[in-house]
Design a protein around this motif. Sequence first.
Motif, PDB file in Angstrom:
ATOM      1  N   ARG A  57       0.853  -1.199   0.000  1.00 28.98           N
ATOM      2  CA  ARG A  57       0.000   0.000   0.000  1.00 28.98           C
ATOM      3  C   ARG A  57       0.887   1.246   0.000  1.00 28.98           C
ATOM      4  O   ARG A  57       1.667   1.449   0.927  1.00 28.98           O
ATOM      5  N   PRO A  58       0.790   2.100  -1.021  1.00 28.88           N
ATOM      6  CA  PRO A  58       1.592   3.320  -1.050  1.00 28.88           C
ATOM      7  C   PRO A  58       0.916   4.485  -0.330  1.00 28.88           C
ATOM      8  O   PRO A  58      -0.295   4.676  -0.443  1.00 28.88           O
ATOM      9  N   PHE A  59       1.700   5.221   0.419  1.00 25.47           N
ATOM     10  CA  PHE A  59       1.277   6.433   1.121  1.00 25.47           C
ATOM     11  C   PHE A  59       2.230   7.546   0.693  1.00 25.47           C
ATOM     12  O   PHE A  59       3.441   7.386   0.814  1.00 25.47           O
ATOM     13  N   PHE A  60       1.689   8.644   0.199  1.00 24.07           N
ATOM     14  CA  PHE A  60       2.511   9.752  -0.270  1.00 24.07           C
ATOM     15  C   PHE A  60       2.353  10.952   0.647  1.00 24.07           C
ATOM     16  O   PHE A  60       1.242  11.263   1.076  1.00 24.07           O
ATOM     17  N   HIS A  65      -0.045  18.015  -3.599  1.00 19.18           N
ATOM     18  CA  HIS A  65      -0.975  17.147  -4.320  1.00 19.18           C
ATOM     19  C   HIS A  65      -2.140  16.569  -3.517  1.00 19.18           C
ATOM     20  O   HIS A  65      -2.871  15.758  -4.047  1.00 19.18           O
ATOM     21  N   ALA A  66      -2.306  16.926  -2.286  1.00 21.29           N
ATOM     22  CA  ALA A  66      -3.350  16.285  -1.470  1.00 21.29           C
ATOM     23  C   ALA A  66      -4.742  16.532  -2.041  1.00 21.29           C
ATOM     24  O   ALA A  66      -5.017  17.554  -2.641  1.00 21.29           O
ATOM     25  N   GLY A  67      -5.593  15.560  -1.850  1.00 21.15           N
ATOM     26  CA  GLY A  67      -6.974  15.706  -2.253  1.00 21.15           C
ATOM     27  C   GLY A  67      -7.257  15.322  -3.684  1.00 21.15           C
ATOM     28  O   GLY A  67      -8.385  15.363  -4.128  1.00 21.15           O
ATOM     29  N   ARG A  68      -6.226  14.941  -4.431  1.00 26.57           N
ATOM     30  CA  ARG A  68      -6.468  14.502  -5.796  1.00 26.57           C
ATOM     31  C   ARG A  68      -5.529  13.351  -6.134  1.00 26.57           C
ATOM     32  O   ARG A  68      -4.495  13.159  -5.496  1.00 26.57           O
ATOM     33  N   ALA A  69      -5.890  12.609  -7.139  1.00 29.37           N
ATOM     34  CA  ALA A  69      -5.080  11.459  -7.542  1.00 29.37           C
ATOM     35  C   ALA A  69      -3.739  11.939  -8.100  1.00 29.37           C
ATOM     36  O   ALA A  69      -3.663  12.942  -8.803  1.00 29.37           O
ATOM     37  N   LEU A  70      -2.689  11.213  -7.783  1.00 32.12           N
ATOM     38  CA  LEU A  70      -1.368  11.538  -8.312  1.00 32.12           C
ATOM     39  C   LEU A  70      -1.164  10.908  -9.678  1.00 32.12           C
ATOM     40  O   LEU A  70      -0.344  11.351 -10.453  1.00 32.12           O
ATOM     41  N   THR A  71      -1.881   9.851  -9.952  1.00 30.97           N
ATOM     42  CA  THR A  71      -1.716   9.113 -11.190  1.00 30.97           C
ATOM     43  C   THR A  71      -2.995   8.351 -11.491  1.00 30.97           C
ATOM     44  O   THR A  71      -3.747   8.036 -10.582  1.00 30.97           O
ATOM     45  N   ASP A  72      -3.209   8.063 -12.727  1.00 27.64           N
ATOM     46  CA  ASP A  72      -4.350   7.225 -13.085  1.00 27.64           C
ATOM     47  C   ASP A  72      -3.908   5.788 -13.347  1.00 27.64           C
ATOM     48  O   ASP A  72      -4.682   4.972 -13.822  1.00 27.64           O
ATOM     49  N   ASP A  73      -2.659   5.478 -13.028  1.00 21.76           N
ATOM     50  CA  ASP A  73      -2.156   4.119 -13.214  1.00 21.76           C
ATOM     51  C   ASP A  73      -2.923   3.168 -12.299  1.00 21.76           C
ATOM     52  O   ASP A  73      -3.002   3.394 -11.093  1.00 21.76           O
ATOM     53  N   PRO A  74      -3.505   2.103 -12.851  1.00 22.36           N
ATOM     54  CA  PRO A  74      -4.287   1.171 -12.028  1.00 22.36           C
ATOM     55  C   PRO A  74      -3.480   0.511 -10.911  1.00 22.36           C
ATOM     56  O   PRO A  74      -4.051   0.109  -9.903  1.00 22.36           O
ATOM     57  N   LEU A  75      -2.163   0.436 -11.061  1.00 20.63           N
ATOM     58  CA  LEU A  75      -1.349  -0.140  -9.988  1.00 20.63           C
ATOM     59  C   LEU A  75      -1.414   0.697  -8.717  1.00 20.63           C
ATOM     60  O   LEU A  75      -1.225   0.190  -7.626  1.00 20.63           O
ATOM     61  N   LEU A  76      -1.664   1.992  -8.869  1.00 19.15           N
ATOM     62  CA  LEU A  76      -1.693   2.888  -7.711  1.00 19.15           C
ATOM     63  C   LEU A  76      -3.092   3.384  -7.401  1.00 19.15           C
ATOM     64  O   LEU A  76      -3.281   4.415  -6.770  1.00 19.15           O
ATOM     65  N   ALA A  77      -4.087   2.635  -7.794  1.00 16.99           N
ATOM     66  CA  ALA A  77      -5.473   3.044  -7.583  1.00 16.99           C
ATOM     67  C   ALA A  77      -5.808   3.225  -6.107  1.00 16.99           C
ATOM     68  O   ALA A  77      -6.693   4.000  -5.759  1.00 16.99           O
ATOM     69  N   ASP A  78      -5.101   2.553  -5.220  1.00 17.44           N
ATOM     70  CA  ASP A  78      -5.420   2.599  -3.786  1.00 17.44           C
ATOM     71  C   ASP A  78      -4.455   3.473  -2.980  1.00 17.44           C
ATOM     72  O   ASP A  78      -4.341   3.313  -1.779  1.00 17.44           O
ATOM     73  N   HIS A  79      -3.781   4.411  -3.623  1.00 18.28           N
ATOM     74  CA  HIS A  79      -2.799   5.212  -2.893  1.00 18.28           C
ATOM     75  C   HIS A  79      -3.469   6.255  -1.998  1.00 18.28           C
ATOM     76  O   HIS A  79      -4.600   6.656  -2.224  1.00 18.28           O
ATOM     77  N   VAL A  80      -2.733   6.657  -0.970  1.00 16.26           N
ATOM     78  CA  VAL A  80      -3.185   7.676  -0.019  1.00 16.26           C
ATOM     79  C   VAL A  80      -2.224   8.858  -0.129  1.00 16.26           C
ATOM     80  O   VAL A  80      -1.012   8.678  -0.158  1.00 16.26           O
ATOM     81  N   VAL A  81      -2.774  10.082  -0.195  1.00 18.41           N
ATOM     82  CA  VAL A  81      -1.963  11.298  -0.278  1.00 18.41           C
ATOM     83  C   VAL A  81      -2.231  12.147   0.958  1.00 18.41           C
ATOM     84  O   VAL A  81      -3.384  12.438   1.270  1.00 18.41           O
ATOM     85  N   PHE A  86       1.586  18.094   8.156  1.00 17.16           N
ATOM     86  CA  PHE A  86       0.537  17.257   8.720  1.00 17.16           C
ATOM     87  C   PHE A  86       0.918  16.846  10.126  1.00 17.16           C
ATOM     88  O   PHE A  86       2.094  16.842  10.485  1.00 17.16           O
ATOM     89  N   ASP A  87      -0.071  16.523  10.888  1.00 10.58           N
ATOM     90  CA  ASP A  87       0.135  15.979  12.219  1.00 10.58           C
ATOM     91  C   ASP A  87       0.470  14.497  12.025  1.00 10.58           C
ATOM     92  O   ASP A  87      -0.225  13.808  11.287  1.00 10.58           O
TER      93      ASP A  87
END
Length: 100
Positions: A57-60, A65-81, A86-87
């Motif tokens: 699971r990738p976390f960026f 870039h917060a609040g929007r997808a970083l990529t439309d690559d299906p491999l990273l469909a579940d990423h968190v930004v 941040f706290d």
Amino acid sequence: MVLGRHYDVVKSSQLEESMALLRSRPFDGLVTEVELRSGRSGVDLALLAKQLQPSIRPFFTTVAHAGRALTDDPLLADHVVIRKPFDIRQLEQAVRQSLA
């Protein structure tokens, strides 16, 4: 340090070192900055990680870039930004929810 209380955390500051670690053992998650100093991006690193370990699971973290997808690559469909600053509890909560 906060994540280390609940997870086995391995740190790496070099892309090559990160890739060697990803080849050597399984990981549940990958926390990376979007903009890396090496000239490659955290998205590149996450894509390489997903190719080696499809269940990771990738976390960026990023300032832009917060609040929007970083990529439309299906491999990273579940990423968190997570947008900086941040706290650390916000990162911990995102990791816990995603890896639960």
